[in-house]
Design a protein around this motif. Structure first.
Motif, PDB file in Angstrom:
ATOM      1  N   SER A  69       0.873  -1.132  -0.121  1.00 24.17           N
ATOM      2  CA  SER A  69      -0.009   0.104  -0.016  1.00 24.17           C
ATOM      3  C   SER A  69       1.012   1.235  -0.061  1.00 24.17           C
ATOM      4  N   SER A  70       0.376   2.492  -0.636  1.00 20.56           N
ATOM      5  CA  SER A  70       1.158   3.645  -0.180  1.00 20.56           C
ATOM      6  C   SER A  70      -0.179   4.346   0.959  1.00 20.56           C
ATOM      7  N   LEU A  71       0.548   5.208   1.557  1.00 24.59           N
ATOM      8  CA  LEU A  71      -0.273   5.680   2.785  1.00 24.59           C
ATOM      9  C   LEU A  71       0.099   7.325   2.694  1.00 24.59           C
ATOM     10  N   ALA A  72      -0.938   7.971   2.854  1.00 26.93           N
ATOM     11  CA  ALA A  72      -0.961   9.561   3.136  1.00 26.93           C
ATOM     12  C   ALA A  72      -1.475   9.736   4.315  1.00 26.93           C
ATOM     13  N   ILE A  73      -0.774  10.439   5.229  1.00 26.72           N
ATOM     14  CA  ILE A  73      -1.622  11.022   6.542  1.00 26.72           C
ATOM     15  C   ILE A  73      -1.436  12.559   6.587  1.00 26.72           C
ATOM     16  N   PHE A  74      -2.312  13.059   7.091  1.00 26.93           N
ATOM     17  CA  PHE A  74      -2.323  14.800   6.944  1.00 26.93           C
ATOM     18  C   PHE A  74      -2.815  15.161   8.573  1.00 26.93           C
ATOM     19  N   ALA A  75      -2.461  15.886   9.179  1.00 25.72           N
ATOM     20  CA  ALA A  75      -3.073  16.335  10.487  1.00 25.72           C
ATOM     21  C   ALA A  75      -3.411  17.827  10.517  1.00 25.72           C
ATOM     22  N   ALA A  76      -4.394  17.839  11.074  1.00 24.53           N
ATOM     23  CA  ALA A  76      -5.143  19.285  11.035  1.00 24.53           C
ATOM     24  C   ALA A  76      -5.503  19.451  12.479  1.00 24.53           C
ATOM     25  N   PHE A  77      -5.822  21.016  12.899  1.00 25.88           N
ATOM     26  CA  PHE A  77      -6.311  21.149  13.852  1.00 25.88           C
ATOM     27  C   PHE A  77      -7.797  21.174  14.122  1.00 25.88           C
ATOM     28  N   SER A  78      -8.212  20.712  15.269  1.00 27.59           N
ATOM     29  CA  SER A  78      -9.764  20.907  15.679  1.00 27.59           C
ATOM     30  C   SER A  78      -9.980  21.769  16.716  1.00 27.59           C
ATOM     31  N   ALA A  79      -8.750  22.122  17.629  1.00 27.73           N
ATOM     32  CA  ALA A  79      -8.917  23.086  18.646  1.00 27.73           C
ATOM     33  C   ALA A  79      -7.404  23.500  18.994  1.00 27.73           C
ATOM     34  N   ASP A 102       6.659  18.922  10.853  1.00 29.71           N
ATOM     35  CA  ASP A 102       6.189  20.251  10.520  1.00 29.71           C
ATOM     36  C   ASP A 102       5.659  20.077   9.014  1.00 29.71           C
ATOM     37  N   SER A 103       5.494  19.116   8.287  1.00 31.88           N
ATOM     38  CA  SER A 103       5.157  19.139   6.865  1.00 31.88           C
ATOM     39  C   SER A 103       3.692  19.402   6.613  1.00 31.88           C
ATOM     40  N   GLY A 104       2.974  19.453   7.808  1.00 34.42           N
ATOM     41  CA  GLY A 104       1.350  19.917   7.319  1.00 34.42           C
ATOM     42  C   GLY A 104       1.135  21.020   7.855  1.00 34.42           C
ATOM     43  N   VAL A 105      -0.154  21.499   8.318  1.00 28.20           N
ATOM     44  CA  VAL A 105      -0.508  22.889   8.525  1.00 28.20           C
ATOM     45  C   VAL A 105       0.372  23.363   9.475  1.00 28.20           C
ATOM     46  N   GLY A 106       0.843  24.492   9.796  1.00 28.67           N
ATOM     47  CA  GLY A 106       1.497  25.112  10.772  1.00 28.67           C
ATOM     48  C   GLY A 106       2.579  24.352  11.258  1.00 28.67           C
ATOM     49  N   PRO A 109       2.276  17.499  11.668  1.00 25.00           N
ATOM     50  CA  PRO A 109       2.838  16.802  10.593  1.00 25.00           C
ATOM     51  C   PRO A 109       1.992  16.187   9.625  1.00 25.00           C
ATOM     52  N   ALA A 110       2.582  15.726   8.650  1.00 22.73           N
ATOM     53  CA  ALA A 110       2.064  15.044   7.557  1.00 22.73           C
ATOM     54  C   ALA A 110       3.047  14.145   6.933  1.00 22.73           C
ATOM     55  N   LEU A 111       2.727  12.812   6.281  1.00 23.36           N
ATOM     56  CA  LEU A 111       3.427  11.909   6.100  1.00 23.36           C
ATOM     57  C   LEU A 111       3.029  11.231   4.848  1.00 23.36           C
ATOM     58  N   GLN A 112       3.901  11.100   3.892  1.00 25.00           N
ATOM     59  CA  GLN A 112       3.575   9.985   2.744  1.00 25.00           C
ATOM     60  C   GLN A 112       4.495   8.957   2.640  1.00 25.00           C
ATOM     61  N   VAL A 113       4.084   7.809   2.604  1.00 22.81           N
ATOM     62  CA  VAL A 113       4.902   6.625   2.313  1.00 22.81           C
ATOM     63  C   VAL A 113       4.480   5.831   1.295  1.00 22.81           C
ATOM     64  N   GLU A 114       5.332   5.189   0.558  1.00 30.68           N
ATOM     65  CA  GLU A 114       5.270   4.415  -0.812  1.00 30.68           C
ATOM     66  C   GLU A 114       5.676   2.919  -0.385  1.00 30.68           C
ATOM     67  N   LEU A 155      -6.779  13.634  12.016  1.00 27.94           N
ATOM     68  CA  LEU A 155      -5.715  12.995  11.500  1.00 27.94           C
ATOM     69  C   LEU A 155      -6.563  12.254  10.190  1.00 27.94           C
ATOM     70  N   ALA A 156      -6.223  12.742   9.159  1.00 28.67           N
ATOM     71  CA  ALA A 156      -6.764  12.106   7.798  1.00 28.67           C
ATOM     72  C   ALA A 156      -5.676  11.055   7.352  1.00 28.67           C
ATOM     73  N   VAL A 157      -6.075   9.817   7.274  1.00 29.61           N
ATOM     74  CA  VAL A 157      -5.267   8.516   6.964  1.00 29.61           C
ATOM     75  C   VAL A 157      -5.801   8.003   5.735  1.00 29.61           C
ATOM     76  N   GLY A 158      -5.018   7.919   4.627  1.00 27.35           N
ATOM     77  CA  GLY A 158      -5.602   7.308   3.268  1.00 27.35           C
ATOM     78  C   GLY A 158      -4.669   6.265   2.785  1.00 27.35           C
ATOM     79  N   PHE A 159      -5.032   5.050   2.446  1.00 21.14           N
ATOM     80  CA  PHE A 159      -4.290   4.010   1.922  1.00 21.14           C
ATOM     81  C   PHE A 159      -4.836   3.781   0.349  1.00 21.14           C
ATOM     82  N   THR A 160      -3.713   3.573  -0.524  1.00 23.99           N
ATOM     83  CA  THR A 160      -4.309   3.087  -1.737  1.00 23.99           C
ATOM     84  C   THR A 160      -3.465   1.875  -2.080  1.00 23.99           C
TER      85      THR A 160
END
Ligand SMILES: [Ca+2]
Ligand SMILES: [Ca+2]
Ligand SMILES: [Ca+2]
Length: 183
Positions: A69-79, A102-106, A109-114, A155-160
């Motif tokens: 799988s390839s994986l993409a994770i993106f974090a965002a604030f809710s508070a 610090d690859s995400g908002v502010g 973190p954000a991660l992409q792994v192939e 945390l948005a986590v997506g798999f392909t």
């Protein structure tokens, strides 16, 4: 409307254990007590984790991949607005294979792994100061100790997931086998 619901259900059953939002369940501060996101199979899937990182807190999540799988994770604030999170991706045996600060908002973190192989993995969300990029290729896990971050996050986590070449061949053969069986 009713048709759309049926289609969504069919997709979620075929693709992923969770489709939609997953609320974290404390205590999840070690990989042994990680919140399970379930099994992800072809063609993949996605989940949005709704969680809170308190003082000295770390949030671990586990997932299992049925195939590469390839994986993409993106974090965002809710508070909160100036929070500083970090993310670790860890194998079943506790080896740290990826880290981001610090690859995400502010400062989130954000991660992409192939090409993550089939198996179980752990995602650890913690605060800045817990672990750093030098923890990659070691067994140094985020344990929450040493950070004073305090914020809500999603945390948005997506798999392909693409079947391995052997599996694709088998899928193709499946149709052939069915037509043969009809004779
Ligand atoms: Ca938490
Ligand atoms: Ca926690
Ligand atoms: Ca950060």
């Amino acid at each position: 409307m009713r048709e759309r619901v049926a289609i969504t259900l069919a997709l979620s059953v075929a693709g992923t254990a969770f489709a939609g939002t997953f609320s974290e369940l404390e205590s999840n501060n070690t990989i042994g007590t990680a919140n399970s996101l379930g099994l992800f199979d072809v063609p993949g899937g996605s989940v949005v984790i709704d969680a809170y990182l308190g003082d000295n807190d770390v949030d671990w999540y586990s997932f299992t991949l049925a195939d590469t799988s390839s994986l993409a994770i993106f974090a965002a604030f809710s508070a909160g607005s100036s929070a500083d999170g970090i993310l670790q991706l860890v194998t079943d045996s506790g080896d740290v294979i990826a880290f981001d600060d610090d690859s995400g908002v502010g400062f989130l973190p954000a991660l992409q792994v192939e090409s993550l192989g089939a198996g179980t993995y752990y995602l650890g969300m913690s605060g800045f100061g817990d672990v750093g990029s030098d923890s990659v290729d070691t067994d140094e896990l985020a344990d929450g100790i040493g950070h004073s971050e305090d914020f809500g996050y999603k945390l948005a986590v997506g798999f392909t997931i693409v079947p391995a070449p052997g599996a694709i061949a088998l899928l193709g053969m499946g149709g052939l086998a069915m037509s043969r069986r009809r004779r």
